[in-house]
Design an enzyme around this catalytic site. Structure first.
Site, mmCIF file in Angstrom:
data_model
loop_
_atom_site.group_PDB
_atom_site.id
_atom_site.type_symbol
_atom_site.label_atom_id
_atom_site.label_comp_id
_atom_site.label_asym_id
_atom_site.label_seq_id
_atom_site.Cartn_x
_atom_site.Cartn_y
_atom_site.Cartn_z
ATOM 1 N N ASP A 33 -7.077 28.907 -24.514
ATOM 2 C CA ASP A 33 -8.228 29.861 -24.757
ATOM 3 C C ASP A 33 -8.143 30.902 -23.492
ATOM 4 O O ASP A 33 -8.842 30.080 -22.444
ATOM 5 C CB ASP A 33 -9.161 29.265 -25.134
ATOM 6 N N TRP A 88 -16.877 26.106 -23.943
ATOM 7 C CA TRP A 88 -16.057 26.623 -25.051
ATOM 8 C C TRP A 88 -14.986 25.687 -25.447
ATOM 9 O O TRP A 88 -14.605 25.817 -26.658
ATOM 10 C CB TRP A 88 -15.322 27.766 -24.354
ATOM 11 N N LYS A 120 -13.789 40.750 -23.149
ATOM 12 C CA LYS A 120 -14.151 40.582 -21.944
ATOM 13 C C LYS A 120 -13.220 41.336 -20.984
ATOM 14 O O LYS A 120 -13.704 41.990 -20.184
ATOM 15 C CB LYS A 120 -14.050 39.280 -21.601
HETATM 16 C C1 PLP Z 1 -13.736 31.028 -23.112
HETATM 17 C C2 PLP Z 1 -14.349 31.630 -24.384
HETATM 18 N N1 PLP Z 1 -13.676 30.921 -25.417
HETATM 19 C C3 PLP Z 1 -14.331 31.616 -26.613
HETATM 20 C C4 PLP Z 1 -15.308 32.421 -26.739
HETATM 21 C C5 PLP Z 1 -15.757 32.749 -28.324
HETATM 22 O O1 PLP Z 1 -15.225 34.170 -28.313
HETATM 23 P P1 PLP Z 1 -15.353 35.158 -29.494
HETATM 24 O O2 PLP Z 1 -16.993 35.418 -29.627
HETATM 25 O O3 PLP Z 1 -14.468 36.056 -29.386
HETATM 26 O O4 PLP Z 1 -15.430 34.242 -30.773
HETATM 27 C C6 PLP Z 1 -15.780 33.040 -25.474
HETATM 28 C C7 PLP Z 1 -16.935 34.104 -25.617
HETATM 29 O O5 PLP Z 1 -17.608 34.177 -24.793
HETATM 30 C C8 PLP Z 1 -15.354 32.609 -24.357
HETATM 31 O O6 PLP Z 1 -15.667 32.906 -23.200
#
Ligand code: PLP
Length: 280
Positions: A188, A104, A212
């Site tokens: 994040d 991520w 989540k």
């Molecule tokens: C740590 C993290 N960042 C970003 C994301 C992406 O999130 P989104 O699907 O809300 O764009 C996720 C999705 O699993 C994630 O776990």
């Protein structure tokens, strides 16, 4: 009814109580005669739902007054672009540093590279040995003492919980100790928000897709320090300019009303459980 445990990434289990309350209120919210889905986002009923959701979220995380709480759309992935578009131009800095801790953080880094001078502050891409144990790529976190942060970076980005790799930056680094006391941290927290208290002292902003830990997909919980707003790049879409979103109490355009309502029910449920200290 049998409900499975859901340990998968993506949308996760909601408290049964919350689902039951949402079901009971589906066609008639609080005697209003309408579903939350049908309400005007500027009407008195929805304003109450929104205001309570923000107030409860502020209480849960002890969000300081110098932070705006924004309910945005586009998920954490959209923030990968929205963050640099809003923050990188501050004081004409044009540069930001990223800690590469896994999947991520890598996505955030790649997207940010489209908006300025982006550098790697630290990376976990290779194998390492810590305390006699061997860790494969993306299965460990670089020691903050070794991060290289530019003093004139507009911000330092990290992923506080790598949902796929399973590594968590549980304690935020001390930016002064890193030699960059004025560089705000951007975190994040999509998969660890509301699981523990947050120390906002070194943070400039936090973002998390709600799906989540906080509610249904569709709303992104966004916390932005007020002094960092108002510096969006000229091509930043108006709807993604934090200053616009804050100025319109997250109603610059029609917000994801139902997702915010269910997240609000989760916030109340969390408060009843004892808040994030109890979750921790
Ligand atoms: C740590 C993290 N960042 C970003 C994301 C992406 O999130 P989104 O699907 O809300 O764009 C996720 C999705 O699993 C994630 O776990």
């Amino acid at each position: 009814m049998s409900r499975p445990w859901n340990f998968a990434a993506g949308p996760s289990t909601l408290p049964l109580e919350v689902l039951q309350q949402a079901a009971a209120e589906m066609c008639d919210w609080n005697g209003s005669g309408t579903s939350v889905m049908e309400m005007s986002h500027r009407g008195k009923h929805y304003s109450r739902i929104r205001d309570e959701a923000e107030a409860d979220l502020r209480t849960l995380l002890a969000v300081p007054d110098d932070f705006e709480v924004l309910f945005m759309q586009g998920g954490a992935s959209a923030q990968n672009a929205i963050v640099p578009m809003n923050l990188i131009g501050r004081a004409g800095l044009g540069r930001a540093d990223y800690v590469l801790s896994g999947h991520w953080a890598g996505k955030s880094f790649k997207e940010a590279a489209r908006y300025g001078d982006i550098a790697v502050a630290a990376t976990a891409e290779s194998e390492t040995v810590i305390g006699g144990h061997r860790f494969g790529p993306w299965c460990w976190l670089p020691d903050p003492a070794e991060w290289r942060v530019r003093r004139d970076a507009a911000y330092l980005h990290l992923c506080a919980n790598e949902t796929i790799g399973g590594v968590e930056q549980a304690v935020m680094p001390d930016m002064a100790a890193l030699g960059a006391p004025d560089v705000p941290l951007v975190a994040d927290m999509s998969s660890n928000i509301l699981t523990r208290p947050i120390d906002f002292s070194g943070l400039g902003m936090v973002y998390a897709g709600a799906q989540k830990n906080a509610g249904p997909a569709g709303v992104t919980l966004t916390f932005v320090r007020k002094d960092l707003m108002g510096h969006a790049l000229p091509h930043c879409p108006s709807v993604f300019d934090y200053a616009n979103v804050a100025g319109a109490q997250s109603m610059f355009n029609t917000p994801p009303t139902y997702a915010i309502y269910v997240a609000g029910l989760v916030f109340k449920w969390l408060l009843r459980q004892g808040g994030v200290a109890a979750m921790d």
